[in-house]
Design a protein around this motif. Structure first.
Motif, mmCIF file in Angstrom:
data_model
loop_
_atom_site.group_PDB
_atom_site.id
_atom_site.type_symbol
_atom_site.label_atom_id
_atom_site.label_comp_id
_atom_site.label_asym_id
_atom_site.label_seq_id
_atom_site.Cartn_x
_atom_site.Cartn_y
_atom_site.Cartn_z
ATOM 1 N N LEU A 1 0.885 -1.216 -0.096
ATOM 2 C CA LEU A 1 -0.118 -0.073 -0.161
ATOM 3 C C LEU A 1 0.869 1.240 -0.168
ATOM 4 N N SER B 1 -6.597 -3.531 -1.485
ATOM 5 C CA SER B 1 -7.749 -3.151 -0.546
ATOM 6 C C SER B 1 -8.686 -4.445 -1.003
ATOM 7 N N TYR C 1 -6.897 -7.643 0.261
ATOM 8 C CA TYR C 1 -6.828 -7.421 2.001
ATOM 9 C C TYR C 1 -8.241 -7.582 2.585
ATOM 10 N N ARG C 2 -9.420 -7.213 2.187
ATOM 11 C CA ARG C 2 -10.786 -7.387 2.421
ATOM 12 C C ARG C 2 -11.180 -9.027 2.149
#
Length: 83
Positions: free
Chosen positions: A3, A48, A51-52
């Protein structure tokens, strides 16, 4: 690329696009900045979403069964004093 790397790409791209007035022969720095920002945004959305998916927790399939002990029965060792 994590990130932090994606955010750095977006920042460098924004600096090249909006904060510079350099002119290099054969290189359009504004276009390079836009490309870096787009790659950074793609990286942030990909990171993201991955990661989710990792954060989704599945409930356990086995049930936890606690042992029922009757408080009035004594086997001599259950209260810790039966030695």
């Amino acid at each position: 690329m994590g990130l932090g790397g994606c955010i750095i790409l977006i920042a460098v791209g924004a600096i090249l696009t909006f904060a510079t007035d350099w002119h290099m022969q054969g290189v359009n720095l504004h276009l390079v900045g836009v490309i870096l920002m787009i790659v950074g945004l793609i990286g942030v959305t990909t990171f993201s979403s991955i990661y989710r998916r990792r954060r989704v927790m599945v409930p356990p399939t086995t049930a936890v069964v606690e042992e029922d002990r009757h408080p009035h029965t004594r086997d001599g060792y259950s209260d810790g004093y039966g030695l």
